[in-house]
Design a protein around this motif. Sequence first.
Motif, mmCIF file in Angstrom:
data_model
loop_
_atom_site.group_PDB
_atom_site.id
_atom_site.type_symbol
_atom_site.label_atom_id
_atom_site.label_comp_id
_atom_site.label_asym_id
_atom_site.label_seq_id
_atom_site.Cartn_x
_atom_site.Cartn_y
_atom_site.Cartn_z
ATOM 1 N N UNK A 178 0.833 -1.203 0.000
ATOM 2 C CA UNK A 178 0.000 0.000 0.000
ATOM 3 C C UNK A 178 0.866 1.249 0.000
ATOM 4 N N UNK A 179 1.868 1.265 0.883
ATOM 5 C CA UNK A 179 2.772 2.409 0.933
ATOM 6 C C UNK A 179 3.542 2.539 -0.372
ATOM 7 N N UNK A 180 3.974 1.398 -0.925
ATOM 8 C CA UNK A 180 4.708 1.422 -2.188
ATOM 9 C C UNK A 180 3.858 2.026 -3.296
ATOM 10 N N UNK A 218 -2.915 -7.688 -10.366
ATOM 11 C CA UNK A 218 -3.905 -7.700 -9.294
ATOM 12 C C UNK A 218 -3.345 -8.111 -7.954
ATOM 13 N N UNK A 219 -2.078 -7.837 -7.715
ATOM 14 C CA UNK A 219 -1.489 -8.158 -6.417
ATOM 15 C C UNK A 219 -1.485 -6.907 -5.553
ATOM 16 N N UNK A 220 -2.154 -6.999 -4.391
ATOM 17 C CA UNK A 220 -2.277 -5.901 -3.420
ATOM 18 C C UNK A 220 -3.282 -4.850 -3.861
ATOM 19 N N UNK A 221 -3.758 -4.917 -5.101
ATOM 20 C CA UNK A 221 -4.832 -4.035 -5.581
ATOM 21 C C UNK A 221 -5.775 -4.876 -6.437
ATOM 22 N N UNK A 222 -6.967 -4.383 -6.630
ATOM 23 C CA UNK A 222 -7.903 -5.078 -7.506
ATOM 24 C C UNK A 222 -7.445 -4.929 -8.951
ATOM 25 N N UNK A 223 -7.402 -6.031 -9.679
ATOM 26 C CA UNK A 223 -6.958 -5.987 -11.071
ATOM 27 C C UNK A 223 -7.834 -5.039 -11.878
ATOM 28 N N UNK A 224 -7.196 -4.229 -12.703
ATOM 29 C CA UNK A 224 -7.909 -3.251 -13.526
ATOM 30 C C UNK A 224 -7.192 -3.186 -14.874
ATOM 31 N N UNK A 225 -7.621 -3.980 -15.863
ATOM 32 C CA UNK A 225 -6.915 -4.049 -17.144
ATOM 33 C C UNK A 225 -6.780 -2.699 -17.842
ATOM 34 N N UNK A 241 -0.575 -16.438 6.192
ATOM 35 C CA UNK A 241 -0.473 -15.070 6.706
ATOM 36 C C UNK A 241 0.583 -14.993 7.809
ATOM 37 N N UNK A 242 0.527 -15.936 8.752
ATOM 38 C CA UNK A 242 1.525 -15.939 9.821
ATOM 39 C C UNK A 242 2.910 -16.265 9.272
ATOM 40 N N UNK A 279 -4.536 -13.665 -0.925
ATOM 41 C CA UNK A 279 -5.415 -12.655 -1.521
ATOM 42 C C UNK A 279 -4.918 -11.276 -1.126
ATOM 43 N N UNK A 280 -5.433 -10.253 -1.813
ATOM 44 C CA UNK A 280 -5.016 -8.881 -1.513
ATOM 45 C C UNK A 280 -5.352 -8.519 -0.069
ATOM 46 N N UNK A 281 -6.530 -8.932 0.405
ATOM 47 C CA UNK A 281 -6.922 -8.615 1.782
ATOM 48 C C UNK A 281 -6.033 -9.337 2.789
ATOM 49 N N UNK A 282 -5.735 -10.612 2.530
ATOM 50 C CA UNK A 282 -4.851 -11.359 3.421
ATOM 51 C C UNK A 282 -3.470 -10.712 3.485
#
Length: 407
Positions: free
Chosen positions: A68-70, A96-103, A359-360, A388-391
Motif C-alpha cells: 500500500x505504501x509502495x 492484481x497483487x495488493x490491488x484489484x486488477x484493472x486491465x 499469513x503468519x 489474496x489482496x486482503x490477506x
Amino acid sequence: MALIAPVGAQSGPVGDDIVGRATLAIEQGRYGDALDLLTLDEASDEAGRQFLLGELHARGLGVPQNFETALQCFRRAASLGHPAARNALGRAYSEGQAVEADPQLALSYLRAAALSGEARYQADLARALEAGLGGEDGIGEAASWYRQAADQGDLDSLTSLGVLYLEGRGVDRDPLLAIDLFRQASESGDARAQNNLGLIYVRGEDVERDYDRAFQLFSQAAGQGLREGLANLSVMYASGFGVEVDEAESLRLLEQARRSRGTTLSALLATIGFPFDARLINHDWTPAFGVATEQAAEAGDPVALYLTAMWYLDGDGLRQDVPEGIDRLERAARAGLGPAQFALGLIYANGRGLPQDYASAYVWTSLAALAAVPGAIEVRDALAVEMSADQLRGAQQRVGRHARETD
C-alpha cells in the motif's frame, strides 16, 4: 553507515544528488542509508525520490514490505511523469497483487511507461498485451512493441517476436523470419531462443532436421539453467539423439529441471525443508545439549531459546518435544532473533507442528527478511503470491506492528 558521507558534508545544496546517492546506497545493499536520504524531503528530483521510496517498500528493503505504501509512492512519482513508477503501477494493476486488477488502468500506465522509449517498458507492455490484457486485438499491438524493444537490443523481445511469427499470432506466419530472429537472439546468448531453435531442428519443420545442432542448442540453454532446456537435453540423452545414450545423465538433467521450477512456494519449501529437517542447513552455533544453555534459555536469552528449540524439535540429545520446541522458537522469534523468525515462518508455511497459515508465515519470514536471513526474502515473496489482496494487506500490517514493537 560510515561508508556514506554525512548528509550536508558535501559541497553544494543538500538536495542536489540525494536520489543518486540513495540509488548507489541501494545498489550496495545499504538500505538504511538510502531510507535516511530519501526521507529528507529535500531532493530536487521528487519523482525519483518517491519512486525509490516505493521500491524500498515494495521489495521490503530496510523497511517492512508494504505494498500500500509502495503504491502511494509510485502514484506520486507517476503523476510527476516517472516512467518506472508508471510501469510499476501498470504491472500491479495487471497482476492484481495488493490491488484489484484493472486491465484498462494497467494498460494506461504501461503505455505511458512504454512511450518513454525504454525497451524494458516496451517489453512489459508487449508481454501484458500478449497475455490478453488488451483483448483479441492486443496481440498485433504486442508484436509492434516487441519489435521496438528488439530494435533496441532487448533479446527477450526478439525471441518473443520470433514466437509470434512462428505461430502466426498478431502477424502473418513467417517461420523463416522466426528462425532468423531465434538465431539472432540465440547467438547473443538468449536461452529461450536457443531452446526454441533446438526444438525446430528436432521437429524438422520449416528446416532440415538436425539432431546434432539441436543437442548443441539445448546444451547452451541448459547451461544457463533454463528448465525447458534441461528437460529437452534430458530427452536427447535418453533417446540418443545427437549424443550417445546416457540414462544416468538423462536422469540427472531431469532432476535438475524439476529443481529449477522457479520460486514457487512449493518449490522453495521442498528445497529448504522443515526447520527440524536434516535438509535445512544448520547455523554456525550447533553445540550439544548443555545445562548452561538450558539455563540461559530459561532466563529468556533469544539465542539459547533458539538452540534449545531446535534440540526439542529434532530430538537432538533429548526426548523430542515439538510443542515445547515451537514455544521456545516463538519466544526467540518475538525477541527479534532472525533465524528463529525464519524457522517459525517455515513451520507455518509447511503446516507441520502448527496449522498451515500463510499469513503468519508471511509475517515471520518478512521479519526474518528484515534481519537479512538468507532465503527469507524468496519465501516471503512466494507466500505473497499465494495470498489474496486482503490477506496480504492484513499480514503486512501485522509485520509493521511487530517491527515497531521490536525497535
